[in-house]
Design a protein around this motif. Structure first.
Motif, mmCIF file in Angstrom:
data_model
loop_
_atom_site.group_PDB
_atom_site.id
_atom_site.type_symbol
_atom_site.label_atom_id
_atom_site.label_comp_id
_atom_site.label_asym_id
_atom_site.label_seq_id
_atom_site.Cartn_x
_atom_site.Cartn_y
_atom_site.Cartn_z
ATOM 1 N N ASN A 93 -6.222 -0.600 4.869
ATOM 2 C CA ASN A 93 -6.066 0.753 3.942
ATOM 3 C C ASN A 93 -4.937 0.784 3.337
ATOM 4 O O ASN A 93 -4.664 1.481 2.337
ATOM 5 C CB ASN A 93 -5.977 2.113 5.065
ATOM 6 N N TYR A 95 -4.343 -1.072 0.652
ATOM 7 C CA TYR A 95 -4.572 -1.332 -0.913
ATOM 8 C C TYR A 95 -4.731 -0.149 -1.531
ATOM 9 O O TYR A 95 -4.488 0.172 -2.558
ATOM 10 C CB TYR A 95 -6.004 -2.321 -1.022
ATOM 11 N N GLN A 96 -5.628 0.678 -0.741
ATOM 12 C CA GLN A 96 -5.813 2.193 -1.405
ATOM 13 C C GLN A 96 -4.514 2.877 -1.513
ATOM 14 O O GLN A 96 -4.297 3.549 -2.237
ATOM 15 C CB GLN A 96 -6.953 2.685 -0.340
ATOM 16 N N LEU A 99 -3.148 1.883 -4.608
ATOM 17 C CA LEU A 99 -3.637 2.571 -5.880
ATOM 18 C C LEU A 99 -3.201 4.059 -5.757
ATOM 19 O O LEU A 99 -3.001 4.344 -7.127
ATOM 20 C CB LEU A 99 -5.211 2.291 -5.788
ATOM 21 N N ASP A 100 -3.127 4.565 -4.625
ATOM 22 C CA ASP A 100 -2.918 5.918 -4.767
ATOM 23 C C ASP A 100 -1.366 6.247 -4.984
ATOM 24 O O ASP A 100 -0.959 7.577 -4.977
ATOM 25 C CB ASP A 100 -3.226 6.650 -3.454
ATOM 26 N N HIS A 116 -12.778 -6.393 -3.791
ATOM 27 C CA HIS A 116 -12.819 -5.883 -5.328
ATOM 28 C C HIS A 116 -12.623 -7.249 -6.348
ATOM 29 O O HIS A 116 -13.034 -6.460 -7.235
ATOM 30 C CB HIS A 116 -11.224 -4.944 -5.332
#
Length: 352
Positions: A93, A95-96, A99-100, A116
């Motif tokens: 988690n 990587y997300q 991004l967030d 991705h």
């Protein structure tokens, strides 16, 4: 009843008095004492750097060196906060989270980007890079440049590659010497189609598990084995629940350093320059020390006598390469001709 009316009248009188005369809240706010420790805090830039490796691994040490260089050269204006061992986010988690914007930097294994960006599978090809120099030329040359350019810079900025080492095979069942020894065994892998394809070719089943859950799954015997570098096997104590280690050097485990794209774009040119220079020096240092660290921790593993260790012979390695050859044909259309040609060139240049 008279008592209730008296209390009500008292409250109403108080409210009306406050409204009539006013209440100067500004004086109350200004009466707070000034805290000189707050001075300059609005100018400080904090970079949260999350990773899943132990602190005394090649990645853990590189992260600390980078943080130290940045803080020193910005005189504390940029502070890099390190969250190691998956203490903030795990490798499924993080990587997300990047991004967030919950963290500003991560350094995942290159395999983690294949979901991705499918072309990144090229780095997982079996026996792709015969020597450390071949790995370095791949990361810092044409292959690395092509891969970094595939990233969506508006969301994620690829900065550099960091090194760990060649992967080995461990398991708790039997010595793995020939390709057929993998049959009906169950291994933990990272989420890469090429890695999954390798084990499928060897007639083994796989499960994708977060790195910080490998130890527990070995302990309860959900998986029979895993593939990893000497540094990860040693620092995470994976050897405690494994009996056999095959020194195969069948693939390379490295990392890509990523920053949140929006965060990067907001940095001043001067700060970008400082970060890039710190990363350049850290990467050069990391390349040297990753080799030393894995060699050192390989010796530690041998001293523990916890594992029965087998070195693949040239003939055995040849058998592995023949068994895994179809993986290249399957990956080629996805990876693309340019990258496959560069792998072929490096293999010929550094063959031994």
């Amino acid at each position: 009843m008279r008592t209730i009316m008296a209390i009500t009248l008292f409250i109403l009188t108080g409210i009306l008095t406050a409204l009539f005369f006013g209440f100067d809240f500004s004086k109350a706010a200004n009466s707070l004492e000034y805290d000189d420790e707050q001075e300059g805090m609005k100018d400080e830039i904090v970079i949260k750097f999350s990773h899943v490796a132990a602190e005394n691994t090649p990645k853990g040490r590189a992260a600390r060196k980078f943080a130290s260089l940045v803080q020193e050269r910005t005189r504390g204006k940029i502070k890099v906060q390190i969250f190691a061992n998956g203490s903030l986010y795990n490798d499924q988690n993080e990587y997300q989270a990047l991004l967030d914007g919950h963290v500003q930097m991560i350094a995942p294994a290159t395999s983690k980007l294949t979901k991705h960006y499918p072309k990144w599978q090229v780095l997982d090809l079996p026996f792709a890079f015969p020597t450390q120099k071949a790995v370095q030329e791949a990361y810092e040359g044409k292959i690395g440049n092509i891969l970094l350019n595939t990233l969506d810079s508006d969301h994620v900025k690829g900065l550099t590659f960091w090194y760990n080492g060649y992967k080995q095979i461990t398991n708790d069942e039997k010595p793995i010497i020939l390709p057929e020894d993998f049959t009906r065994m169950h291994f933990r892998i990272m989420p890469s189609p090429v890695i999954k394809s390798q084990f499928k070719m060897l007639d083994a089943s796989t499960s994708v598990l977060p790195f910080n859950k490998v130890y527990r799954n070995l302990e309860v015997q959900f998986i029979d084995g895993e593939e990893n570098t000497f540094s990860n096997i040693y620092t995470k104590k994976l050897y405690r629940h494994q009996k056999y280690l095959t020194i195969s050097n069948h693939a390379y485990l490295g990392y890509v350093v990523l920053m949140n794209g929006k965060f990067w774009n907001r940095l001043s040119p001067e700060n970008k320059k400082i970060i890039n220079q710190a990363l350049k020096e850290t990467t050069e240092w990391n390349h040297r020390h990753s080799i030393e660290t894995n060699d050192q921790q390989k010796r530690y593993l041998m001293k523990t006598n916890a594992l029965k260790i087998h070195y693949l012979t040239n003939e055995e390695e040849k058998r592995w390469k023949e068994a895994l050859g179809p993986v290249y044909h399957k990956a080629a259309p996805i990876v693309g001709k340019k990258l496959m040609n560069e792998v072929d060139r490096l293999q010929k240049k550094y063959s031994y």
